[in-house]
Each structure stands twice: as structure tokens, then as C-alpha cells.
Design a protein around this motif. Structure first.
Motif, PDB file in Angstrom:
ATOM      1  N   ALA A 129       0.844  -1.205   0.000  1.00 55.19           N
ATOM      2  CA  ALA A 129       0.000   0.000   0.000  1.00 55.19           C
ATOM      3  C   ALA A 129       0.875   1.249   0.000  1.00 55.19           C
ATOM      4  CB  ALA A 129      -0.908  -0.003   1.228  1.00 55.19           C
ATOM      5  N   PRO A 130       0.422   2.316  -0.656  1.00 54.04           N
ATOM      6  CA  PRO A 130       1.171   3.576  -0.630  1.00 54.04           C
ATOM      7  C   PRO A 130       1.374   4.056   0.809  1.00 54.04           C
ATOM      8  CG  PRO A 130      -0.563   3.657  -2.272  1.00 54.04           C
ATOM      9  CD  PRO A 130      -0.795   2.405  -1.477  1.00 54.04           C
ATOM     10  N   ARG A 135       3.969  13.172  -2.177  1.00 55.61           N
ATOM     11  CA  ARG A 135       4.094  12.137  -3.199  1.00 55.61           C
ATOM     12  C   ARG A 135       2.756  12.032  -3.917  1.00 55.61           C
ATOM     13  NH1 ARG A 135       7.563   6.954  -0.769  1.00 55.61           N
ATOM     14  NH2 ARG A 135       9.456   8.131  -0.250  1.00 55.61           N
ATOM     15  N   GLY A 136       2.822  11.712  -5.195  1.00 61.23           N
ATOM     16  CA  GLY A 136       1.602  11.567  -5.978  1.00 61.23           C
ATOM     17  C   GLY A 136       1.148  12.877  -6.581  1.00 61.23           C
ATOM     18  N   CYS A 137       0.292  12.762  -7.595  1.00 62.95           N
ATOM     19  CA  CYS A 137      -0.201  13.950  -8.283  1.00 62.95           C
ATOM     20  C   CYS A 137      -1.620  13.684  -8.781  1.00 62.95           C
ATOM     21  CB  CYS A 137       0.705  14.300  -9.465  1.00 62.95           C
ATOM     22  SG  CYS A 137       0.167  15.744 -10.404  1.00 62.95           S
ATOM     23  N   PRO A 138      -2.565  14.583  -8.509  1.00 60.62           N
ATOM     24  CA  PRO A 138      -3.955  14.363  -8.915  1.00 60.62           C
ATOM     25  C   PRO A 138      -4.218  14.586 -10.400  1.00 60.62           C
ATOM     26  CG  PRO A 138      -3.740  16.480  -7.806  1.00 60.62           C
ATOM     27  CD  PRO A 138      -2.404  15.800  -7.688  1.00 60.62           C
ATOM     28  N   SER A 139      -3.249  15.104 -11.116  1.00 61.03           N
ATOM     29  CA  SER A 139      -3.445  15.350 -12.544  1.00 61.03           C
ATOM     30  C   SER A 139      -3.457  14.028 -13.310  1.00 61.03           C
ATOM     31  CB  SER A 139      -2.341  16.254 -13.085  1.00 61.03           C
ATOM     32  OG  SER A 139      -2.343  17.494 -12.396  1.00 61.03           O
ATOM     33  N   ARG A 140      -3.922  14.072 -14.537  1.00 64.41           N
ATOM     34  CA  ARG A 140      -4.088  12.848 -15.322  1.00 64.41           C
ATOM     35  C   ARG A 140      -3.280  12.876 -16.621  1.00 64.41           C
ATOM     36  NH1 ARG A 140      -5.647  11.453 -11.137  1.00 64.41           N
ATOM     37  NH2 ARG A 140      -7.550  10.326 -10.553  1.00 64.41           N
ATOM     38  N   CYS A 141      -2.214  13.642 -16.673  1.00 57.78           N
ATOM     39  CA  CYS A 141      -1.397  13.741 -17.891  1.00 57.78           C
ATOM     40  C   CYS A 141      -0.969  12.351 -18.347  1.00 57.78           C
ATOM     41  CB  CYS A 141      -0.173  14.615 -17.628  1.00 57.78           C
ATOM     42  SG  CYS A 141      -0.566  16.252 -16.957  1.00 57.78           S
ATOM     43  N   LYS A 164      -3.150  10.218  -6.449  1.00 59.08           N
ATOM     44  CA  LYS A 164      -3.720  10.868  -5.278  1.00 59.08           C
ATOM     45  C   LYS A 164      -2.574  11.471  -4.491  1.00 59.08           C
ATOM     46  CE  LYS A 164      -6.479  10.083  -1.118  1.00 59.08           C
ATOM     47  NZ  LYS A 164      -7.222   9.083  -0.291  1.00 59.08           N
ATOM     48  N   MET A 165      -2.653  12.752  -4.199  1.00 61.72           N
ATOM     49  CA  MET A 165      -1.552  13.452  -3.543  1.00 61.72           C
ATOM     50  C   MET A 165      -1.542  13.153  -2.039  1.00 61.72           C
ATOM     51  SD  MET A 165      -0.715  17.507  -3.819  1.00 61.72           S
ATOM     52  CE  MET A 165       0.873  18.198  -3.338  1.00 61.72           C
ATOM     53  N   ARG A 166      -0.375  12.730  -1.545  1.00 58.24           N
ATOM     54  CA  ARG A 166      -0.158  12.536  -0.115  1.00 58.24           C
ATOM     55  C   ARG A 166       0.890  13.542   0.347  1.00 58.24           C
ATOM     56  NH1 ARG A 166       2.507   7.442  -0.667  1.00 58.24           N
ATOM     57  NH2 ARG A 166       2.416   7.854  -2.906  1.00 58.24           N
ATOM     58  N   SER A 177      14.978  23.177  -3.662  1.00 59.36           N
ATOM     59  CA  SER A 177      14.004  22.800  -4.691  1.00 59.36           C
ATOM     60  C   SER A 177      13.013  21.806  -4.106  1.00 59.36           C
ATOM     61  CB  SER A 177      14.717  22.162  -5.885  1.00 59.36           C
ATOM     62  OG  SER A 177      13.795  21.481  -6.711  1.00 59.36           O
ATOM     63  N   PHE A 178      11.720  22.160  -4.171  1.00 56.50           N
ATOM     64  CA  PHE A 178      10.674  21.201  -3.842  1.00 56.50           C
ATOM     65  C   PHE A 178      10.321  20.486  -5.136  1.00 56.50           C
ATOM     66  CE2 PHE A 178      10.240  24.192  -0.320  1.00 56.50           C
ATOM     67  CZ  PHE A 178      10.160  23.322   0.759  1.00 56.50           C
ATOM     68  N   ASP A 179      10.787  19.245  -5.242  1.00 60.18           N
ATOM     69  CA  ASP A 179      10.662  18.536  -6.510  1.00 60.18           C
ATOM     70  C   ASP A 179       9.396  17.679  -6.580  1.00 60.18           C
ATOM     71  OD1 ASP A 179      11.597  18.011  -9.078  1.00 60.18           O
ATOM     72  OD2 ASP A 179      12.532  16.144  -8.453  1.00 60.18           O
ATOM     73  N   ASP A 180       8.397  18.024  -5.777  1.00 54.41           N
ATOM     74  CA  ASP A 180       7.098  17.360  -5.864  1.00 54.41           C
ATOM     75  C   ASP A 180       6.590  17.450  -7.303  1.00 54.41           C
ATOM     76  OD1 ASP A 180       7.695  18.670  -3.361  1.00 54.41           O
ATOM     77  OD2 ASP A 180       5.738  18.068  -2.630  1.00 54.41           O
ATOM     78  N   ASP A 181       5.829  16.447  -7.728  1.00 56.60           N
ATOM     79  CA  ASP A 181       5.261  16.496  -9.075  1.00 56.60           C
ATOM     80  C   ASP A 181       4.541  17.823  -9.306  1.00 56.60           C
ATOM     81  OD1 ASP A 181       5.863  13.998 -10.463  1.00 56.60           O
ATOM     82  OD2 ASP A 181       4.781  13.060  -8.821  1.00 56.60           O
ATOM     83  N   THR A 182       3.718  18.223  -8.351  1.00 55.39           N
ATOM     84  CA  THR A 182       3.038  19.521  -8.430  1.00 55.39           C
ATOM     85  C   THR A 182       2.884  20.067  -7.012  1.00 55.39           C
ATOM     86  OG1 THR A 182       1.763  18.663 -10.303  1.00 55.39           O
ATOM     87  CG2 THR A 182       1.092  20.780  -9.410  1.00 55.39           C
ATOM     88  N   PHE A 183       3.830  20.883  -6.607  1.00 57.89           N
ATOM     89  CA  PHE A 183       3.814  21.441  -5.252  1.00 57.89           C
ATOM     90  C   PHE A 183       2.536  22.225  -4.999  1.00 57.89           C
ATOM     91  CE2 PHE A 183       4.768  24.783  -2.170  1.00 57.89           C
ATOM     92  CZ  PHE A 183       5.419  24.087  -1.157  1.00 57.89           C
TER      93      PHE A 183
END
Length: 477
Positions: free
Chosen positions: A164-165, A204-210, A223-225, A250-256
Motif C-alpha cells: 500500500a502507498p 508524493r503523488g499527483c492528482p493530474s491525469r497527464c 492521489k496526492m499525499r 528545490s521542492f521537486d514534488d510532481d506539483t507542489f
């Protein structure tokens, strides 16, 4: 067991570690931190992280180091899988009893195929987030009882239950502490960041659907955690107090900026820590972040945003499920300029719907945006992404290799109406039209006049860029 976390040697100046989104040698020397390897390393006594490309270590150097360890864990990728498997094979020849482990998106999506391809060179592959999987293996837990791994037993693949994540990200160690312990921080550089810098994650994670984006579709989920703002601030405090000379975080989150409430809470806590020290910070943001959120972050030390514009054509943006229009991107960029924020734009050529006309449209759009800097990548359909499934179904993939002989990106996408050669050539045309504009040249000259450090930096990067383009022409597809 005592593990070595290895970002293995590949090509000269190859940025392919566990932090790079596109595994390739870039136009100008760029190195992301192998952040994903630092989390399990920080939890296991006696561990070590080695980043061979950055530390200028060849395979012989890595072998000498590996002999002191019981397990070698490597983060691999689709472009480097074959090279990484051979590294594992060579290590096992030198020390047959060592356990070799591969992690990363490719082996997550294709665990059995990866083990079969390795032909005994790899003992275990970790699927998904591997922090606790590796920890449990090193603690001596039976392989069958460790969630999220695959291995061969009596010639057959064994896949344990999915892991599990991780929900409690605050329980993970600070990656910056492992950087200080194991890595040469001053050797890491991203051209559009202040130097020296460190890179950390607040989520971790990103709610976008690219459809092309690798990590959310394979490792971290859509899903963003988030870490608690207080936990993020504690790592920033530790950096400020223990890494003297650092100029940017640098905050290298997928989408801060995906969780605006979280983003502003973090900003308000870290602002008082970094601003008195003159330290700035950067984020990855979507081009729909509102003015007020940007302002709160700017007021608390945000200097620079990295934005995936991808294309200047609205239909392509729809095709890739970007969820953002050109009009939104223009408004966002205007807001950044109003606030004095620097913007680095990322573009991709060869996405579904690309034509000769859309290539021109994207080039014109980038010039209209007039960003501080930009980069162009070639569309890469990595296994596990919706883009890959689409490309396989339509027969668009023209090559199994994502890299040329020098480690630079190849264009593997070939459309009936647009060849991979045309897409490949579009990158150079794009760069030339953007960077060799009188306006951009004038701004660069002014920066060099008023700042000697900036002058040295720009001249060095310019020389690297010209050398890269020369190589690119020599290895033209």
C-alpha cells in the motif's frame, strides 16, 4: 544485511538517477539528486548512497565499494535497464552471494519480464514505493512475506502482495541528512537553480491525469499525499542550520501547488527560516496556480517556478489530458511576472496530435511567453503510462531504444504524417528561435555585465549547449 544504494555509471554527464524525470544527458550539465534512494538509506544502519555519474565513478570503482555490502539496490529506468542489469551481473560475478535489487517504474510495471531479461543477474525487483520493502529485506524478513516485491523461485516468478502507498510521510527520514552523509552536494547543479542547491519532497503523488507523466501512473499514484507542513519546515530548518552555503531549496514534488492549502501553509512556515539567510526556493507548478497562492509563496521566499507547458496547441493539451488551456497558461505566466517570479518552461515535442503546424505554434507560444529559460524534451512513451498503451495500439513506436550511443534522447515516436526525424529536428529549431532572439540575447548580456558570477555561468552553459548541439548533429537520426 548492509545495503549499498547505487545510482550506477552509464554515460558521461548522464542525469538518470532516482530523481530525474527524463533519463538522458541534457543540453547543459544537469544533475538531480537520487532522492528516492535516500529514504530507505536513511532508515537502515550501515547503508550508503553512491551516485556514480555525479561522483565520476566508473564500474571498477563501484565494484570496489560494493564488495563491502550484502545488498546492492539500484533505481533503474526503461532507457537504462540493459546497462543496469549488466552492472548487477558484473557485481554478482565479483561477489556471488550479494543480493541485487532493482527498483523504479519499469520493473514495477514489468516485474516478471525484467527478471527474465536479467537472466539471474537480478535477485529481486521492488514494485511501487520501495522504502519499507528494502528495509524489511535488510532486516532478514522472508522474501515471501515482504509486500511489493517479485523474484524467481525454481524458475517461476513469485509476486508478493502489493504494498500500500505510504500514508505517514512524516515517518520517513530527511533526505537532506543522507545527502550530507554520502553525497558531494556541491557537484549537483540544475542550470536554472541557484547554486548550490538541495532537492526535497513535501508530497508524493499527483492528482493530474497527464497521459505521459511516469511517476504518478507507476510509483506514487494519482492521489496526492503530503507531509505535514511542520515536518517539511523541520527539514528546511535542518538544511539552513547544517548545510552552509546552500542558496536554494528545490521542492521537486510532481506539483507542489496542487494542494494550495498545503502549499501556503508550508510557505508561511519556511519563510521565516530561509529569508533571513537569503535562501530562496523553487517549485514545480501547474500553469493554473492562482495569483494569491503565488503571492503567498513569493512573499515567503519563492523565487522560481518550473512549469510544464508541454505544447502551444489547445487540442494537444486536451489529447494529453493536461487539464490546462493556453489562455490559462498565459494568465499564469503574466501573474508570475507581476510578482517578479522567474519561470522555467518545459515543453514536449511529439505528443499525440503533433504536426508541422503545431510545432510552429508551440515555438511561437514559447516566444510569446518570453520565459526566463526553457527546455524541450522528446515525447517518451514509457511502459506503464497511458501514452505508452496508446502508442503501442496505434503503432507509433519506431524504436526500442530511448537513447543514442552518447546517452542523449532519441525520438521513438513516429506518426504516419510526421516522422520521428522531423520531431527530433524540431527541438534544435525551437531552441534556436527562442534563445537566439535579440531580446533574449540582450537580457543575457545585461545579466553578464552586472554580475560576474552570472557571466561565468552563462558562458559555461553556452559552451556546453553549443557542444551538445554539435554532438546532436553528428548523431542525427
Amino acid at each position: 544485511m548492509k545495503p549499498l544504494f547505487l545510482n550506477p555509471p552509464t554515460f558521461e554527464d548522464f542525469d538518470g538517477g532516482a530523481g530525474a524525470r527524463y533519463q538522458a544527458s541534457r543540453e547543459v550539465t544537469s544533475f538531480w539528486y537520487p532522492t528516492w534512494l535516500t529514504y530507505p538509506a536513511g532508515m537502515i544502519e550501515g547503508s550508503r548512497v553512491v551516485d556514480a555519474p555525479v561522483q565520476k565513478l566508473d564500474l571498477a570503482d563501484c565494484l570496489k565499494i560494493a564488495l563491502d555490502y550484502d545488498m546492492v539496490v539500484m533505481y533503474t529506468s526503461t532507457p537504462t535497464l540493459a546497462i543496469d542489469v549488466e552492472t548487477a551481473r558484473t557485481i554478482k560475478k565479483e561477489k556471488p552471494g550479494i543480493i541485487t535489487v532493482l527498483t523504479g517504474p519499469h520493473v514495477t510495471v514489468l516485474p516478471e519480464e525484467s527478471l527474465t531479461f536479467a537472466k539471474g543477474a537480478v535477485d529481486i525487483v521492488c514494485r511501487g514505493e520501495f522504502d519499507y520493502s528494502v528495509k524489511e529485506l535488510c532486516e532478514g524478513k522472508e522474501w515471501e512475506e515482504v509486500a511489493g516485491i517479485s523474484f524467481l523461485k525454481n524458475g517461476a516468478a513469485v509476486h508478493t502482495a502489493d504494498r500500500a502507498p505510504i500514508t505517514d510521510l512524516d515517518a520517513l527520514p530527511f533526505s537532506a541528512q543522507v545527502y550530507q552523509r554520502d553525497l558531494p552536494i556541491n557537484e549537483y547543479v540544475i542550470p536554472h537553480f541557484k547554486y548550490p542547491y538541495v532537492s526535497i519532497y513535501s508530497s508524493r503523488g499527483c492528482p493530474s491525469r497527464c497521459i505521459y507523466c511516469l511517476w504518478p501512473q507507476t510509483i506514487t499514484g494519482q492521489k496526492m499525499r503530503t507531509r505535514s507542513p511542520e515536518n517539511v519546515a523541520e527539514e528546511v530548518r535542518w538544511i539552513v542550520e547544517n548545510l552552509p552555503g546552500i542558496k536554494e531549496i528545490s521542492f521537486d514534488d510532481d506539483t507542489f501547488s496542487a494542494d494550495k492549502k498545503h502549499a501556503t501553509a508550508v510557505a508561511k512556515l519556511i519563510g521565516p527560516l530561509v529569508k533571513p539567510k537569503g535562501i530562496t526556493w523553487t517549485i514545480n507548478a501547474r500553469a493554473n496556480c492562482d495569483f494569491d497562492t503565488l503571492k503567498v509563496m513569493r512573499d515567503n521566499g519563492l523565487r522560481h517556478v518550473v512549469v510544464g507547458y508541454e505544447s502551444g496547441n489547445d487540442q494537444i493539451l486536451k489529447n494529453i489530458k493536461k487539464g490546462i488551456t493556453k489562455a490559462q497558461a498565459l494568465e499564469f505566466t503574466k501573474n508570475c511576472k507581476k510578482l517578479g517570479l522567474s519561470v522555467h518552461g518545459a515543453f514536449i515535442f511529439g505528443l499525440p496530435g503533433e504536426t508541422r503546424e503545431t510545432i510552429k505554434e508551440t515555438t511561437a507560444f514559447a516566444i510569446q511567453l518570453d520565459l526566463n529559460s526553457l527546455q524541450a524534451s522528446l515525447a517518451s512513451p514509457y511502459p506503464g503510462t497511458e501514452f505508452y498503451a496508446m502508442a503501442m495500439k496505434e503503432g507509433w513506436i519506431a524504436s526500442d531504444s530511448f537513447l543514442d550511443a552518447t546517452g542523449h534522447q532519441k525520438c521513438v515516436i513516429n506518426y504516419p504524417h510526421l516522422s520521428n526525424q522531423e520531431i527530433f529536428d524540431a527541438v534544435e529549431i525551437f531552441y534556436n528561435k527562442f534563445y537566439f532572439r535579440p531580446k533574449y540575447i540582450a537580457k543575457s548580456i545585461w545579466r553578464m555585465i552586472i554580475d560576474c558570477e552570472e557571466r561565468k555561468k552563462l558562458l559555461k552553459e553556452g559552451a556546453q549547449y553549443l557542444q551538445y548541439m554539435k554532438k546532436r548533429k553528428e548523431t542525427r537520426m
